[in-house]
Design a protein around this motif. Structure first.
Motif, PDB file in Angstrom:
ATOM      1  N   GLU A   1       0.841  -1.197   0.000  1.00  0.00           N
ATOM      2  CA  GLU A   1       0.000   0.000   0.000  1.00  0.00           C
ATOM      3  C   GLU A   1       0.881   1.255   0.000  1.00  0.00           C
ATOM      4  N   GLU A   2       0.281   2.410  -0.241  1.00  0.00           N
ATOM      5  CA  GLU A   2       1.019   3.658  -0.428  1.00  0.00           C
ATOM      6  C   GLU A   2       1.879   4.060   0.776  1.00  0.00           C
ATOM      7  N   ILE A   3       1.338   4.027   1.966  1.00  0.00           N
ATOM      8  CA  ILE A   3       2.110   4.473   3.140  1.00  0.00           C
ATOM      9  C   ILE A   3       3.271   3.524   3.431  1.00  0.00           C
ATOM     10  N   PRO A   4       3.087   2.193   3.429  1.00  0.00           N
ATOM     11  CA  PRO A   4       4.247   1.316   3.606  1.00  0.00           C
ATOM     12  C   PRO A   4       5.301   1.498   2.507  1.00  0.00           C
ATOM     13  N   ALA A   5       4.867   1.729   1.280  1.00  0.00           N
ATOM     14  CA  ALA A   5       5.811   1.942   0.188  1.00  0.00           C
ATOM     15  C   ALA A   5       6.627   3.211   0.436  1.00  0.00           C
ATOM     16  N   GLN A   6       5.977   4.265   0.896  1.00  0.00           N
ATOM     17  CA  GLN A   6       6.689   5.511   1.191  1.00  0.00           C
ATOM     18  C   GLN A   6       7.663   5.311   2.346  1.00  0.00           C
ATOM     19  N   THR A   7       7.266   4.520   3.334  1.00  0.00           N
ATOM     20  CA  THR A   7       8.159   4.229   4.456  1.00  0.00           C
ATOM     21  C   THR A   7       9.423   3.543   3.956  1.00  0.00           C
ATOM     22  N   MET A   8       9.278   2.602   3.031  1.00  0.00           N
ATOM     23  CA  MET A   8      10.454   1.920   2.480  1.00  0.00           C
ATOM     24  C   MET A   8      11.332   2.883   1.692  1.00  0.00           C
ATOM     25  N   LEU A   9      10.723   3.843   0.998  1.00  0.00           N
ATOM     26  CA  LEU A   9      11.500   4.840   0.259  1.00  0.00           C
ATOM     27  C   LEU A   9      12.276   5.756   1.198  1.00  0.00           C
ATOM     28  N   ASP A  10      11.772   5.956   2.413  1.00  0.00           N
ATOM     29  CA  ASP A  10      12.433   6.811   3.395  1.00  0.00           C
ATOM     30  C   ASP A  10      13.587   6.110   4.119  1.00  0.00           C
ATOM     31  N   MET A  11      13.674   4.797   3.990  1.00  0.00           N
ATOM     32  CA  MET A  11      14.727   4.022   4.661  1.00  0.00           C
ATOM     33  C   MET A  11      16.074   4.232   3.963  1.00  0.00           C
ATOM     34  N   PRO A  12      17.169   3.985   4.699  1.00  0.00           N
ATOM     35  CA  PRO A  12      18.462   3.943   4.022  1.00  0.00           C
ATOM     36  C   PRO A  12      18.400   2.873   2.916  1.00  0.00           C
ATOM     37  N   PRO A  13      19.082   3.094   1.797  1.00  0.00           N
ATOM     38  CA  PRO A  13      18.983   2.174   0.653  1.00  0.00           C
ATOM     39  C   PRO A  13      19.270   0.709   0.994  1.00  0.00           C
ATOM     40  N   ASP A  14      20.250   0.447   1.845  1.00  0.00           N
ATOM     41  CA  ASP A  14      20.566  -0.955   2.162  1.00  0.00           C
ATOM     42  C   ASP A  14      19.439  -1.623   2.936  1.00  0.00           C
ATOM     43  N   LEU A  15      18.819  -0.894   3.868  1.00  0.00           N
ATOM     44  CA  LEU A  15      17.697  -1.456   4.622  1.00  0.00           C
ATOM     45  C   LEU A  15      16.492  -1.650   3.710  1.00  0.00           C
ATOM     46  N   SER A  16      16.207  -0.679   2.869  1.00  0.00           N
ATOM     47  CA  SER A  16      15.080  -0.794   1.946  1.00  0.00           C
ATOM     48  C   SER A  16      15.246  -2.015   1.047  1.00  0.00           C
ATOM     49  N   LYS A  17      16.442  -2.237   0.547  1.00  0.00           N
ATOM     50  CA  LYS A  17      16.694  -3.390  -0.318  1.00  0.00           C
ATOM     51  C   LYS A  17      16.479  -4.700   0.444  1.00  0.00           C
ATOM     52  N   LYS A  18      16.934  -4.764   1.710  1.00  0.00           N
ATOM     53  CA  LYS A  18      16.728  -5.962   2.523  1.00  0.00           C
ATOM     54  C   LYS A  18      15.244  -6.233   2.731  1.00  0.00           C
ATOM     55  N   VAL A  19      14.481  -5.184   3.009  1.00  0.00           N
ATOM     56  CA  VAL A  19      13.039  -5.342   3.246  1.00  0.00           C
ATOM     57  C   VAL A  19      12.338  -5.791   1.963  1.00  0.00           C
ATOM     58  N   VAL A  20      12.670  -5.182   0.841  1.00  0.00           N
ATOM     59  CA  VAL A  20      12.055  -5.586  -0.426  1.00  0.00           C
ATOM     60  C   VAL A  20      12.374  -7.048  -0.731  1.00  0.00           C
ATOM     61  N   ASN A  21      13.625  -7.439  -0.563  1.00  0.00           N
ATOM     62  CA  ASN A  21      14.004  -8.838  -0.815  1.00  0.00           C
ATOM     63  C   ASN A  21      13.279  -9.786   0.134  1.00  0.00           C
ATOM     64  N   PHE A  22      13.124  -9.375   1.398  1.00  0.00           N
ATOM     65  CA  PHE A  22      12.407 -10.204   2.362  1.00  0.00           C
ATOM     66  C   PHE A  22      10.945 -10.368   1.939  1.00  0.00           C
TER      67      PHE A  22
END
Length: 99
Positions: free
Chosen positions: A14-35
Motif C-alpha cells: 500500500e502507499e504508506i508502507p511503500a513511502q516508508t520503504m522509500l524513506d529508509m536507508p537504501p541498504d535497509l530498503s533493499k533488505k526489506v524488499v528482498n524479504f
C-alpha cells in the motif's frame, strides 16, 4: 481446469508502507524488499499446500482472509500482510520502521 501453469505469488504494498520503504536507508530498503519477495513465495507455498502461512494471525477478515503480523528478521521493521488466494497476492497494508 486449464493446462496453463499457475503464476507465482506477488506482493502489493500500500502507499504508506511503500513511502516508508522509500524513506529508509537504501541498504535497509533493499533488505526489506528482498524479504517481502521471498515472503510471497513462502506464503504462497504454504497456502498452496493448505498450510498456515508464517507470522502471527491477528484477525479473520472474512472475505479477504486472515491478517498476519511479522518482523523482518534482524531488522527494525514490523509489518502486517493479508494473503489473497484468488489473485495469488500478499498485500502489505502496514509497515512500521523503528528508527
Amino acid at each position: 481446469m486449464s493446462d496453463a501453469p499457475r503464476r507465482g505469488w506477488t506482493v502489493w504494498t500500500e502507499e504508506i508502507p511503500a513511502q516508508t520503504m522509500l524513506d529508509m536507508p537504501p541498504d535497509l530498503s533493499k533488505k526489506v524488499v528482498n524479504f517481502l519477495r521471498a515472503l510471497a513465495l513462502e506464503v504462497g507455498g504454504a497456502i498452496d499446500r493448505d498450510r498456515r502461512p508464517p507470522g502471527d494471525p491477528m484477525d479473520d477478515m472474512d472475505d479477504l482472509g486472515t491478517r498476519y503480523s511479522l518482523q523482518s528478521p534482524g531488522e527494525p521493521v514490523v509489518f502486517e500482510y493479508v494473503a489473497l488466494r484468488d489473485i495469488r497476492e500478499i498485500r502489505i497494508p502496514v509497515l512500521v520502521w523503528f528508527r
